[in-house]
Design a protein around this motif. Structure first.
Motif, PDB file in Angstrom:
ATOM      1  N   LYS B   3      -1.130-132.811  22.373  1.00  0.00           N
ATOM      2  CA  LYS B   3       0.335-132.636  22.798  1.00  0.00           C
ATOM      3  C   LYS B   3       1.245-132.319  21.484  1.00  0.00           C
ATOM      4  O   LYS B   3       1.922-131.465  21.615  1.00  0.00           O
ATOM      5  CB  LYS B   3       0.972-133.389  23.663  1.00  0.00           C
ATOM      6  CG  LYS B   3       0.372-133.317  25.329  1.00  0.00           C
ATOM      7  CD  LYS B   3       1.336-134.042  26.238  1.00  0.00           C
ATOM      8  CE  LYS B   3       0.893-133.858  27.482  1.00  0.00           C
ATOM      9  NZ  LYS B   3       0.728-135.083  28.158  1.00  0.00           N
ATOM     10  N   LEU B   4       0.826-133.542  20.553  1.00  0.00           N
ATOM     11  CA  LEU B   4       1.713-133.264  19.197  1.00  0.00           C
ATOM     12  C   LEU B   4       1.635-131.981  18.569  1.00  0.00           C
ATOM     13  O   LEU B   4       2.431-131.290  18.044  1.00  0.00           O
ATOM     14  CB  LEU B   4       1.325-134.490  18.486  1.00  0.00           C
ATOM     15  CG  LEU B   4       2.043-134.698  17.124  1.00  0.00           C
ATOM     16  CD1 LEU B   4       3.449-135.116  17.169  1.00  0.00           C
ATOM     17  CD2 LEU B   4       1.378-135.555  16.228  1.00  0.00           C
ATOM     18  N   ASN B   5       0.284-131.680  18.377  1.00  0.00           N
ATOM     19  CA  ASN B   5       0.135-130.317  17.838  1.00  0.00           C
ATOM     20  C   ASN B   5       0.544-129.267  18.339  1.00  0.00           C
ATOM     21  O   ASN B   5       1.092-128.276  17.666  1.00  0.00           O
ATOM     22  CB  ASN B   5      -1.386-130.347  17.429  1.00  0.00           C
ATOM     23  CG  ASN B   5      -2.009-131.169  16.476  1.00  0.00           C
ATOM     24  OD1 ASN B   5      -1.615-130.993  15.254  1.00  0.00           O
ATOM     25  ND2 ASN B   5      -2.885-131.980  16.552  1.00  0.00           N
ATOM     26  N   TYR B   6       0.591-129.102  19.692  1.00  0.00           N
ATOM     27  CA  TYR B   6       1.080-127.842  20.407  1.00  0.00           C
ATOM     28  C   TYR B   6       2.726-128.037  20.170  1.00  0.00           C
ATOM     29  O   TYR B   6       3.122-126.848  20.106  1.00  0.00           O
ATOM     30  CB  TYR B   6       0.463-127.779  21.724  1.00  0.00           C
ATOM     31  CG  TYR B   6      -0.797-127.352  21.893  1.00  0.00           C
ATOM     32  CD1 TYR B   6      -1.064-126.031  21.187  1.00  0.00           C
ATOM     33  CD2 TYR B   6      -1.804-127.954  22.710  1.00  0.00           C
ATOM     34  CE1 TYR B   6      -2.194-125.590  21.356  1.00  0.00           C
ATOM     35  CE2 TYR B   6      -3.054-127.505  22.747  1.00  0.00           C
ATOM     36  CZ  TYR B   6      -3.253-126.124  22.024  1.00  0.00           C
ATOM     37  OH  TYR B   6      -4.646-125.621  22.177  1.00  0.00           O
ATOM     38  N   GLY B   7       3.059-129.363  20.124  1.00  0.00           N
ATOM     39  CA  GLY B   7       4.384-129.290  19.973  1.00  0.00           C
ATOM     40  C   GLY B   7       4.944-128.741  18.444  1.00  0.00           C
ATOM     41  O   GLY B   7       5.923-127.939  18.869  1.00  0.00           O
ATOM     42  N   ILE B   8       4.099-129.166  17.709  1.00  0.00           N
ATOM     43  CA  ILE B   8       4.570-128.679  16.255  1.00  0.00           C
ATOM     44  C   ILE B   8       4.632-127.189  16.266  1.00  0.00           C
ATOM     45  O   ILE B   8       5.311-126.503  15.806  1.00  0.00           O
ATOM     46  CB  ILE B   8       3.376-129.459  15.268  1.00  0.00           C
ATOM     47  CG1 ILE B   8       3.785-130.712  15.172  1.00  0.00           C
ATOM     48  CG2 ILE B   8       3.738-128.656  13.874  1.00  0.00           C
ATOM     49  CD1 ILE B   8       2.818-131.451  14.261  1.00  0.00           C
ATOM     50  N   ILE B   9       3.481-126.801  16.999  1.00  0.00           N
ATOM     51  CA  ILE B   9       3.083-125.072  16.748  1.00  0.00           C
ATOM     52  C   ILE B   9       4.184-124.495  17.577  1.00  0.00           C
ATOM     53  O   ILE B   9       4.703-123.529  17.256  1.00  0.00           O
ATOM     54  CB  ILE B   9       1.985-124.939  17.289  1.00  0.00           C
ATOM     55  CG1 ILE B   9       0.862-125.215  16.246  1.00  0.00           C
ATOM     56  CG2 ILE B   9       1.745-123.392  17.601  1.00  0.00           C
ATOM     57  CD1 ILE B   9      -0.646-125.148  16.588  1.00  0.00           C
ATOM     58  N   ILE B  10       4.739-125.040  18.630  1.00  0.00           N
ATOM     59  CA  ILE B  10       5.614-124.327  19.472  1.00  0.00           C
ATOM     60  C   ILE B  10       7.288-124.297  18.630  1.00  0.00           C
ATOM     61  O   ILE B  10       7.678-123.291  18.565  1.00  0.00           O
ATOM     62  CB  ILE B  10       6.135-124.957  20.802  1.00  0.00           C
ATOM     63  CG1 ILE B  10       4.812-124.589  21.858  1.00  0.00           C
ATOM     64  CG2 ILE B  10       7.278-124.504  21.434  1.00  0.00           C
ATOM     65  CD1 ILE B  10       4.830-125.456  22.788  1.00  0.00           C
ATOM     66  N   ILE B  11       7.364-125.562  17.990  1.00  0.00           N
ATOM     67  CA  ILE B  11       8.645-125.462  16.933  1.00  0.00           C
ATOM     68  C   ILE B  11       8.545-124.332  15.893  1.00  0.00           C
ATOM     69  O   ILE B  11       9.424-123.608  15.657  1.00  0.00           O
ATOM     70  CB  ILE B  11       8.866-126.883  16.588  1.00  0.00           C
ATOM     71  CG1 ILE B  11       9.294-127.718  17.698  1.00  0.00           C
ATOM     72  CG2 ILE B  11       9.919-126.864  15.548  1.00  0.00           C
ATOM     73  CD1 ILE B  11       9.075-129.269  17.247  1.00  0.00           C
ATOM     74  N   LEU B  12       7.428-124.337  15.324  1.00  0.00           N
ATOM     75  CA  LEU B  12       6.968-123.336  14.167  1.00  0.00           C
ATOM     76  C   LEU B  12       7.114-122.078  14.840  1.00  0.00           C
ATOM     77  O   LEU B  12       7.761-121.165  14.167  1.00  0.00           O
ATOM     78  CB  LEU B  12       5.726-123.681  13.449  1.00  0.00           C
ATOM     79  CG  LEU B  12       5.339-124.905  12.797  1.00  0.00           C
ATOM     80  CD1 LEU B  12       4.104-124.944  12.346  1.00  0.00           C
ATOM     81  CD2 LEU B  12       6.425-124.952  11.614  1.00  0.00           C
ATOM     82  N   GLY B  13       6.755-121.864  16.069  1.00  0.00           N
ATOM     83  CA  GLY B  13       6.932-120.574  16.656  1.00  0.00           C
ATOM     84  C   GLY B  13       8.286-119.750  16.735  1.00  0.00           C
ATOM     85  O   GLY B  13       8.701-118.847  16.453  1.00  0.00           O
TER      86      GLY B  13
END
Lengths: 296, 269
Positions: B3-13
């Motif tokens: 979840k943390l990684n997807y969270g980071i990726i969504i923010i970066l996106g």
């Protein structure tokens, strides 16, 4: 004897035919790659105006190499490379690994990371100029929320390089990401299955399987990224003109200034030779050193 | 962890998307709003005024026309030169093949982009400064294209080639009926990469052109933007920028899969 002669005749016709096919490409390679490369080397040893060139040996090299601005520009370019290449490669690999898995919205995210690749660098520069504008710009607007004052991101020698590096990472990461996505598609599935049966943790799998198997991709992308850090300078024209005080100047832009703003042809030739040598060494390094190391 | 990684990726996106969104919104904002401040992602009274003014101030139609001529002028000649050379390298044996191949390779290392200064000299010796021809010519040979096509032609079964010869085809007929059709995906990939690359090209046309008649969009945009550096005209510069990137962005969103696979293709050695 007759047969032999016939064979010889047909093979020389064969040669001519092949040369004919290569000829159109060869004209333009000669005019715009071979000749200008040699011309730069030649001009770098001559000084004076175009019509009255005089042989000056290594003088112009000495002059350029002892020029403080030249040293600064080279140092800047190295900093720019160190700033952009590892970070964008790391980010690209990270994004690819997570976006390679099927999940809702992953194709939308991939689009969001990839689209900067197709936007011209000069247009990117326009957009980011607004972002970095003190007070009214998007970045300062955002930082005001945290009570930070105005910052002249592009006007300050200490921040201008970081601002450029950040922008280029934004622009190029998505491009590198797709090479990693392609690399990941080619990885053998059974190795992962075996590792899973052995009870390997996700990070161990990354460290011992994914990362080493992606090495050829990493090296390829690294060469592209290093080349880009010397080749792409369009943004300087719009954003800083290499300033303030040459703090953001890069080698190719410096060549542009020498040749077309100051009309210092000898200097432009020497600088071009330096850039050619850098480009050749990057490729030589790739073929002679890296290519041998990645065959495991 | 996941979840943390997807969270980071969504923010970066989201961060990655913001610049496009912002330039788009700014291009519809009335001139004074940018300075007045307020929430930067909302326009209370959107206007087309920026586009109208930008369109009137700079000859964008002429620039569009020039860019079209340049981009397709480069592509068409490239398609001819790379097809012929690739066929020779893929299917013929001739004296000096190896040496010639290495000479072609040289263009991948010393790309026309870095030869700005000496190529200007060549063009001026040819008397072609400030013409569309001058913008195109350095790119008419493409080592990258030759390698790409060579790889593809090599995968065409040699039997097909022989069969067509036995049927009495001349070499150009074989090329036309056997090789070119089977290389269609590679041609599309090459065309997309070439067009988007030359649409974006800036430094070379900047130095070699000096008039409205030969200047491409990128150079036109840069000159236009430079005449309005104060915040009050942001809307206009944003409108100009959107006009330059829109054809590429729209084409990209329509042919996204093709684009991604083409750029990917272009990198596989």
């Amino acid at each position: 004897m007759a047969a032999k002669r016939k064979k010889f005749g047909s093979s020389s016709r064969h040669n001519l035919f092949a040369y004919g096919l290569l000829f159109p490409s060869f004209i333009f390679l000669t005019l715009f790659t071979f000749y200008p490369t040699l011309k730069s080397f030649q001009l770098s040893f001559y000084s004076g105006p175009m019509t009255r060139l005089q042989f000056s040996g290594m003088d112009q090299y000495k002059e350029v190499f002892s020029d403080e601005i030249f040293r600064k520009v080279i140092l800047n370019n190295i900093l720019f490379m160190i700033g952009t290449v590892p970070t964008s490669l790391f980010l690209a690999m990270y994004l690819a690994i997570w976006l390679n898995k099927k999940m809702a919205g992953s194709s939308l995210l991939r689009t969001s990371f990839f689209y900067p690749t197709i936007i011209p660098l000069i247009a990117v520069a326009n957009i980011w100029l607004f972002i970095y504008t003190p007070q009214y710009g998007l970045l300062d607007n955002f930082l005001h929320l945290f009570g930070r004052g105005d910052t002249s991101w592009l006007g300050n020698p200490n921040t201008v390089m970081i601002a450029m590096i950040f922008m280029i990472i934004w622009k190029d990461t998505g491009f590198y990401m797709i090479f990693y996505l392609a690399g990941l598609q080619n990885l053998p599935r059974d190795v992962y299955e075996a590792a899973e049966i052995e009870g390997a943790k996700p990070f161990q799998m990354f460290r011992h399987i994914t990362f080493p198997l992606l090495m050829p991709t990493t090296l390829f992308v690294m060469i592209v990224a290093i080349t880009n850090s010397f080749k792409n300078v369009d943004h300087l024209y719009i954003m800083t003109k290499g300033g303030p005080d040459n703090a953001s100047n890069l080698l190719l832009y410096h060549i542009y200034e020498a040749a077309f703003t100051n009309w210092d042809l000898g200097k432009a030739a020497v600088l071009t030779v330096v850039l050619i040598v850098i480009m050749l060494s990057i490729t030589a390094f790739n073929y002679l050193y890296l290519d041998r190391k990645i065959h495991y | 962890m996941k979840k943390l990684n997807y969270g980071i990726i969504i923010i970066l996106g989201i961060i990655s998307f913001i610049p496009l969104l912002w330039v788009f919104i700014t291009s519809f904002s009335p001139g004074n709003q940018v300075i007045k401040g307020g929430f930067p992602f909302w326009v209370s009274n959107p206007t087309l005024e920026n586009y109208v003014k930008a369109w009137e101030t700079a000859p964008f139609i002429q620039y569009y026309f020039n860019t079209f001529v340049i981009v397709f002028g480069v592509l068409i000649v490239q398609l001819i030169t790379i097809t012929l050379a690739a066929y020779a390298f893929a299917r013929l044996n001739f004296k000096g093949k190896h040496v010639l191949f290495i000479l072609f390779l040289l263009q991948l290392m010393i790309q026309p982009e870095i030869l700005l200064f000496p190529n200007y000299q060549v063009i001026s010796q040819l008397g072609l400064v400030n013409t569309k021809l001058a913008v195109m010519m350095p790119y008419w040979a493409s080592a990258f294209g030759v390698f790409l096509m060579r790889q593809t032609f090599k995968q065409v079964p040699y039997d097909l080639d022989e069969a067509s010869r036995i049927d009495g085809c001349k070499w150009y007929q074989t090329l036309w009926h056997v090789y070119i059709p089977s290389a269609k995906p590679t041609y599309i990939a090459f065309a997309l990469v070439s067009v988007s690359h030359h649409w974006s090209n800036f430094m070379w046309p900047l130095i070699i052109t000096d008039s409205v008649d030969s200047r491409p969009l990128t150079v036109g945009l840069a000159l236009f933007a430079q005449s309005y550096e104060t915040g009050a005209q942001w809307g206009m510069v944003a409108a100009g920028t959107v006009m330059v990137i829109m054809p590429l962005v729209i084409a990209f969103f329509i042919f996204q899969k093709q684009f991604v696979s083409s750029f990917m293709h272009s990198g596989i050695k």
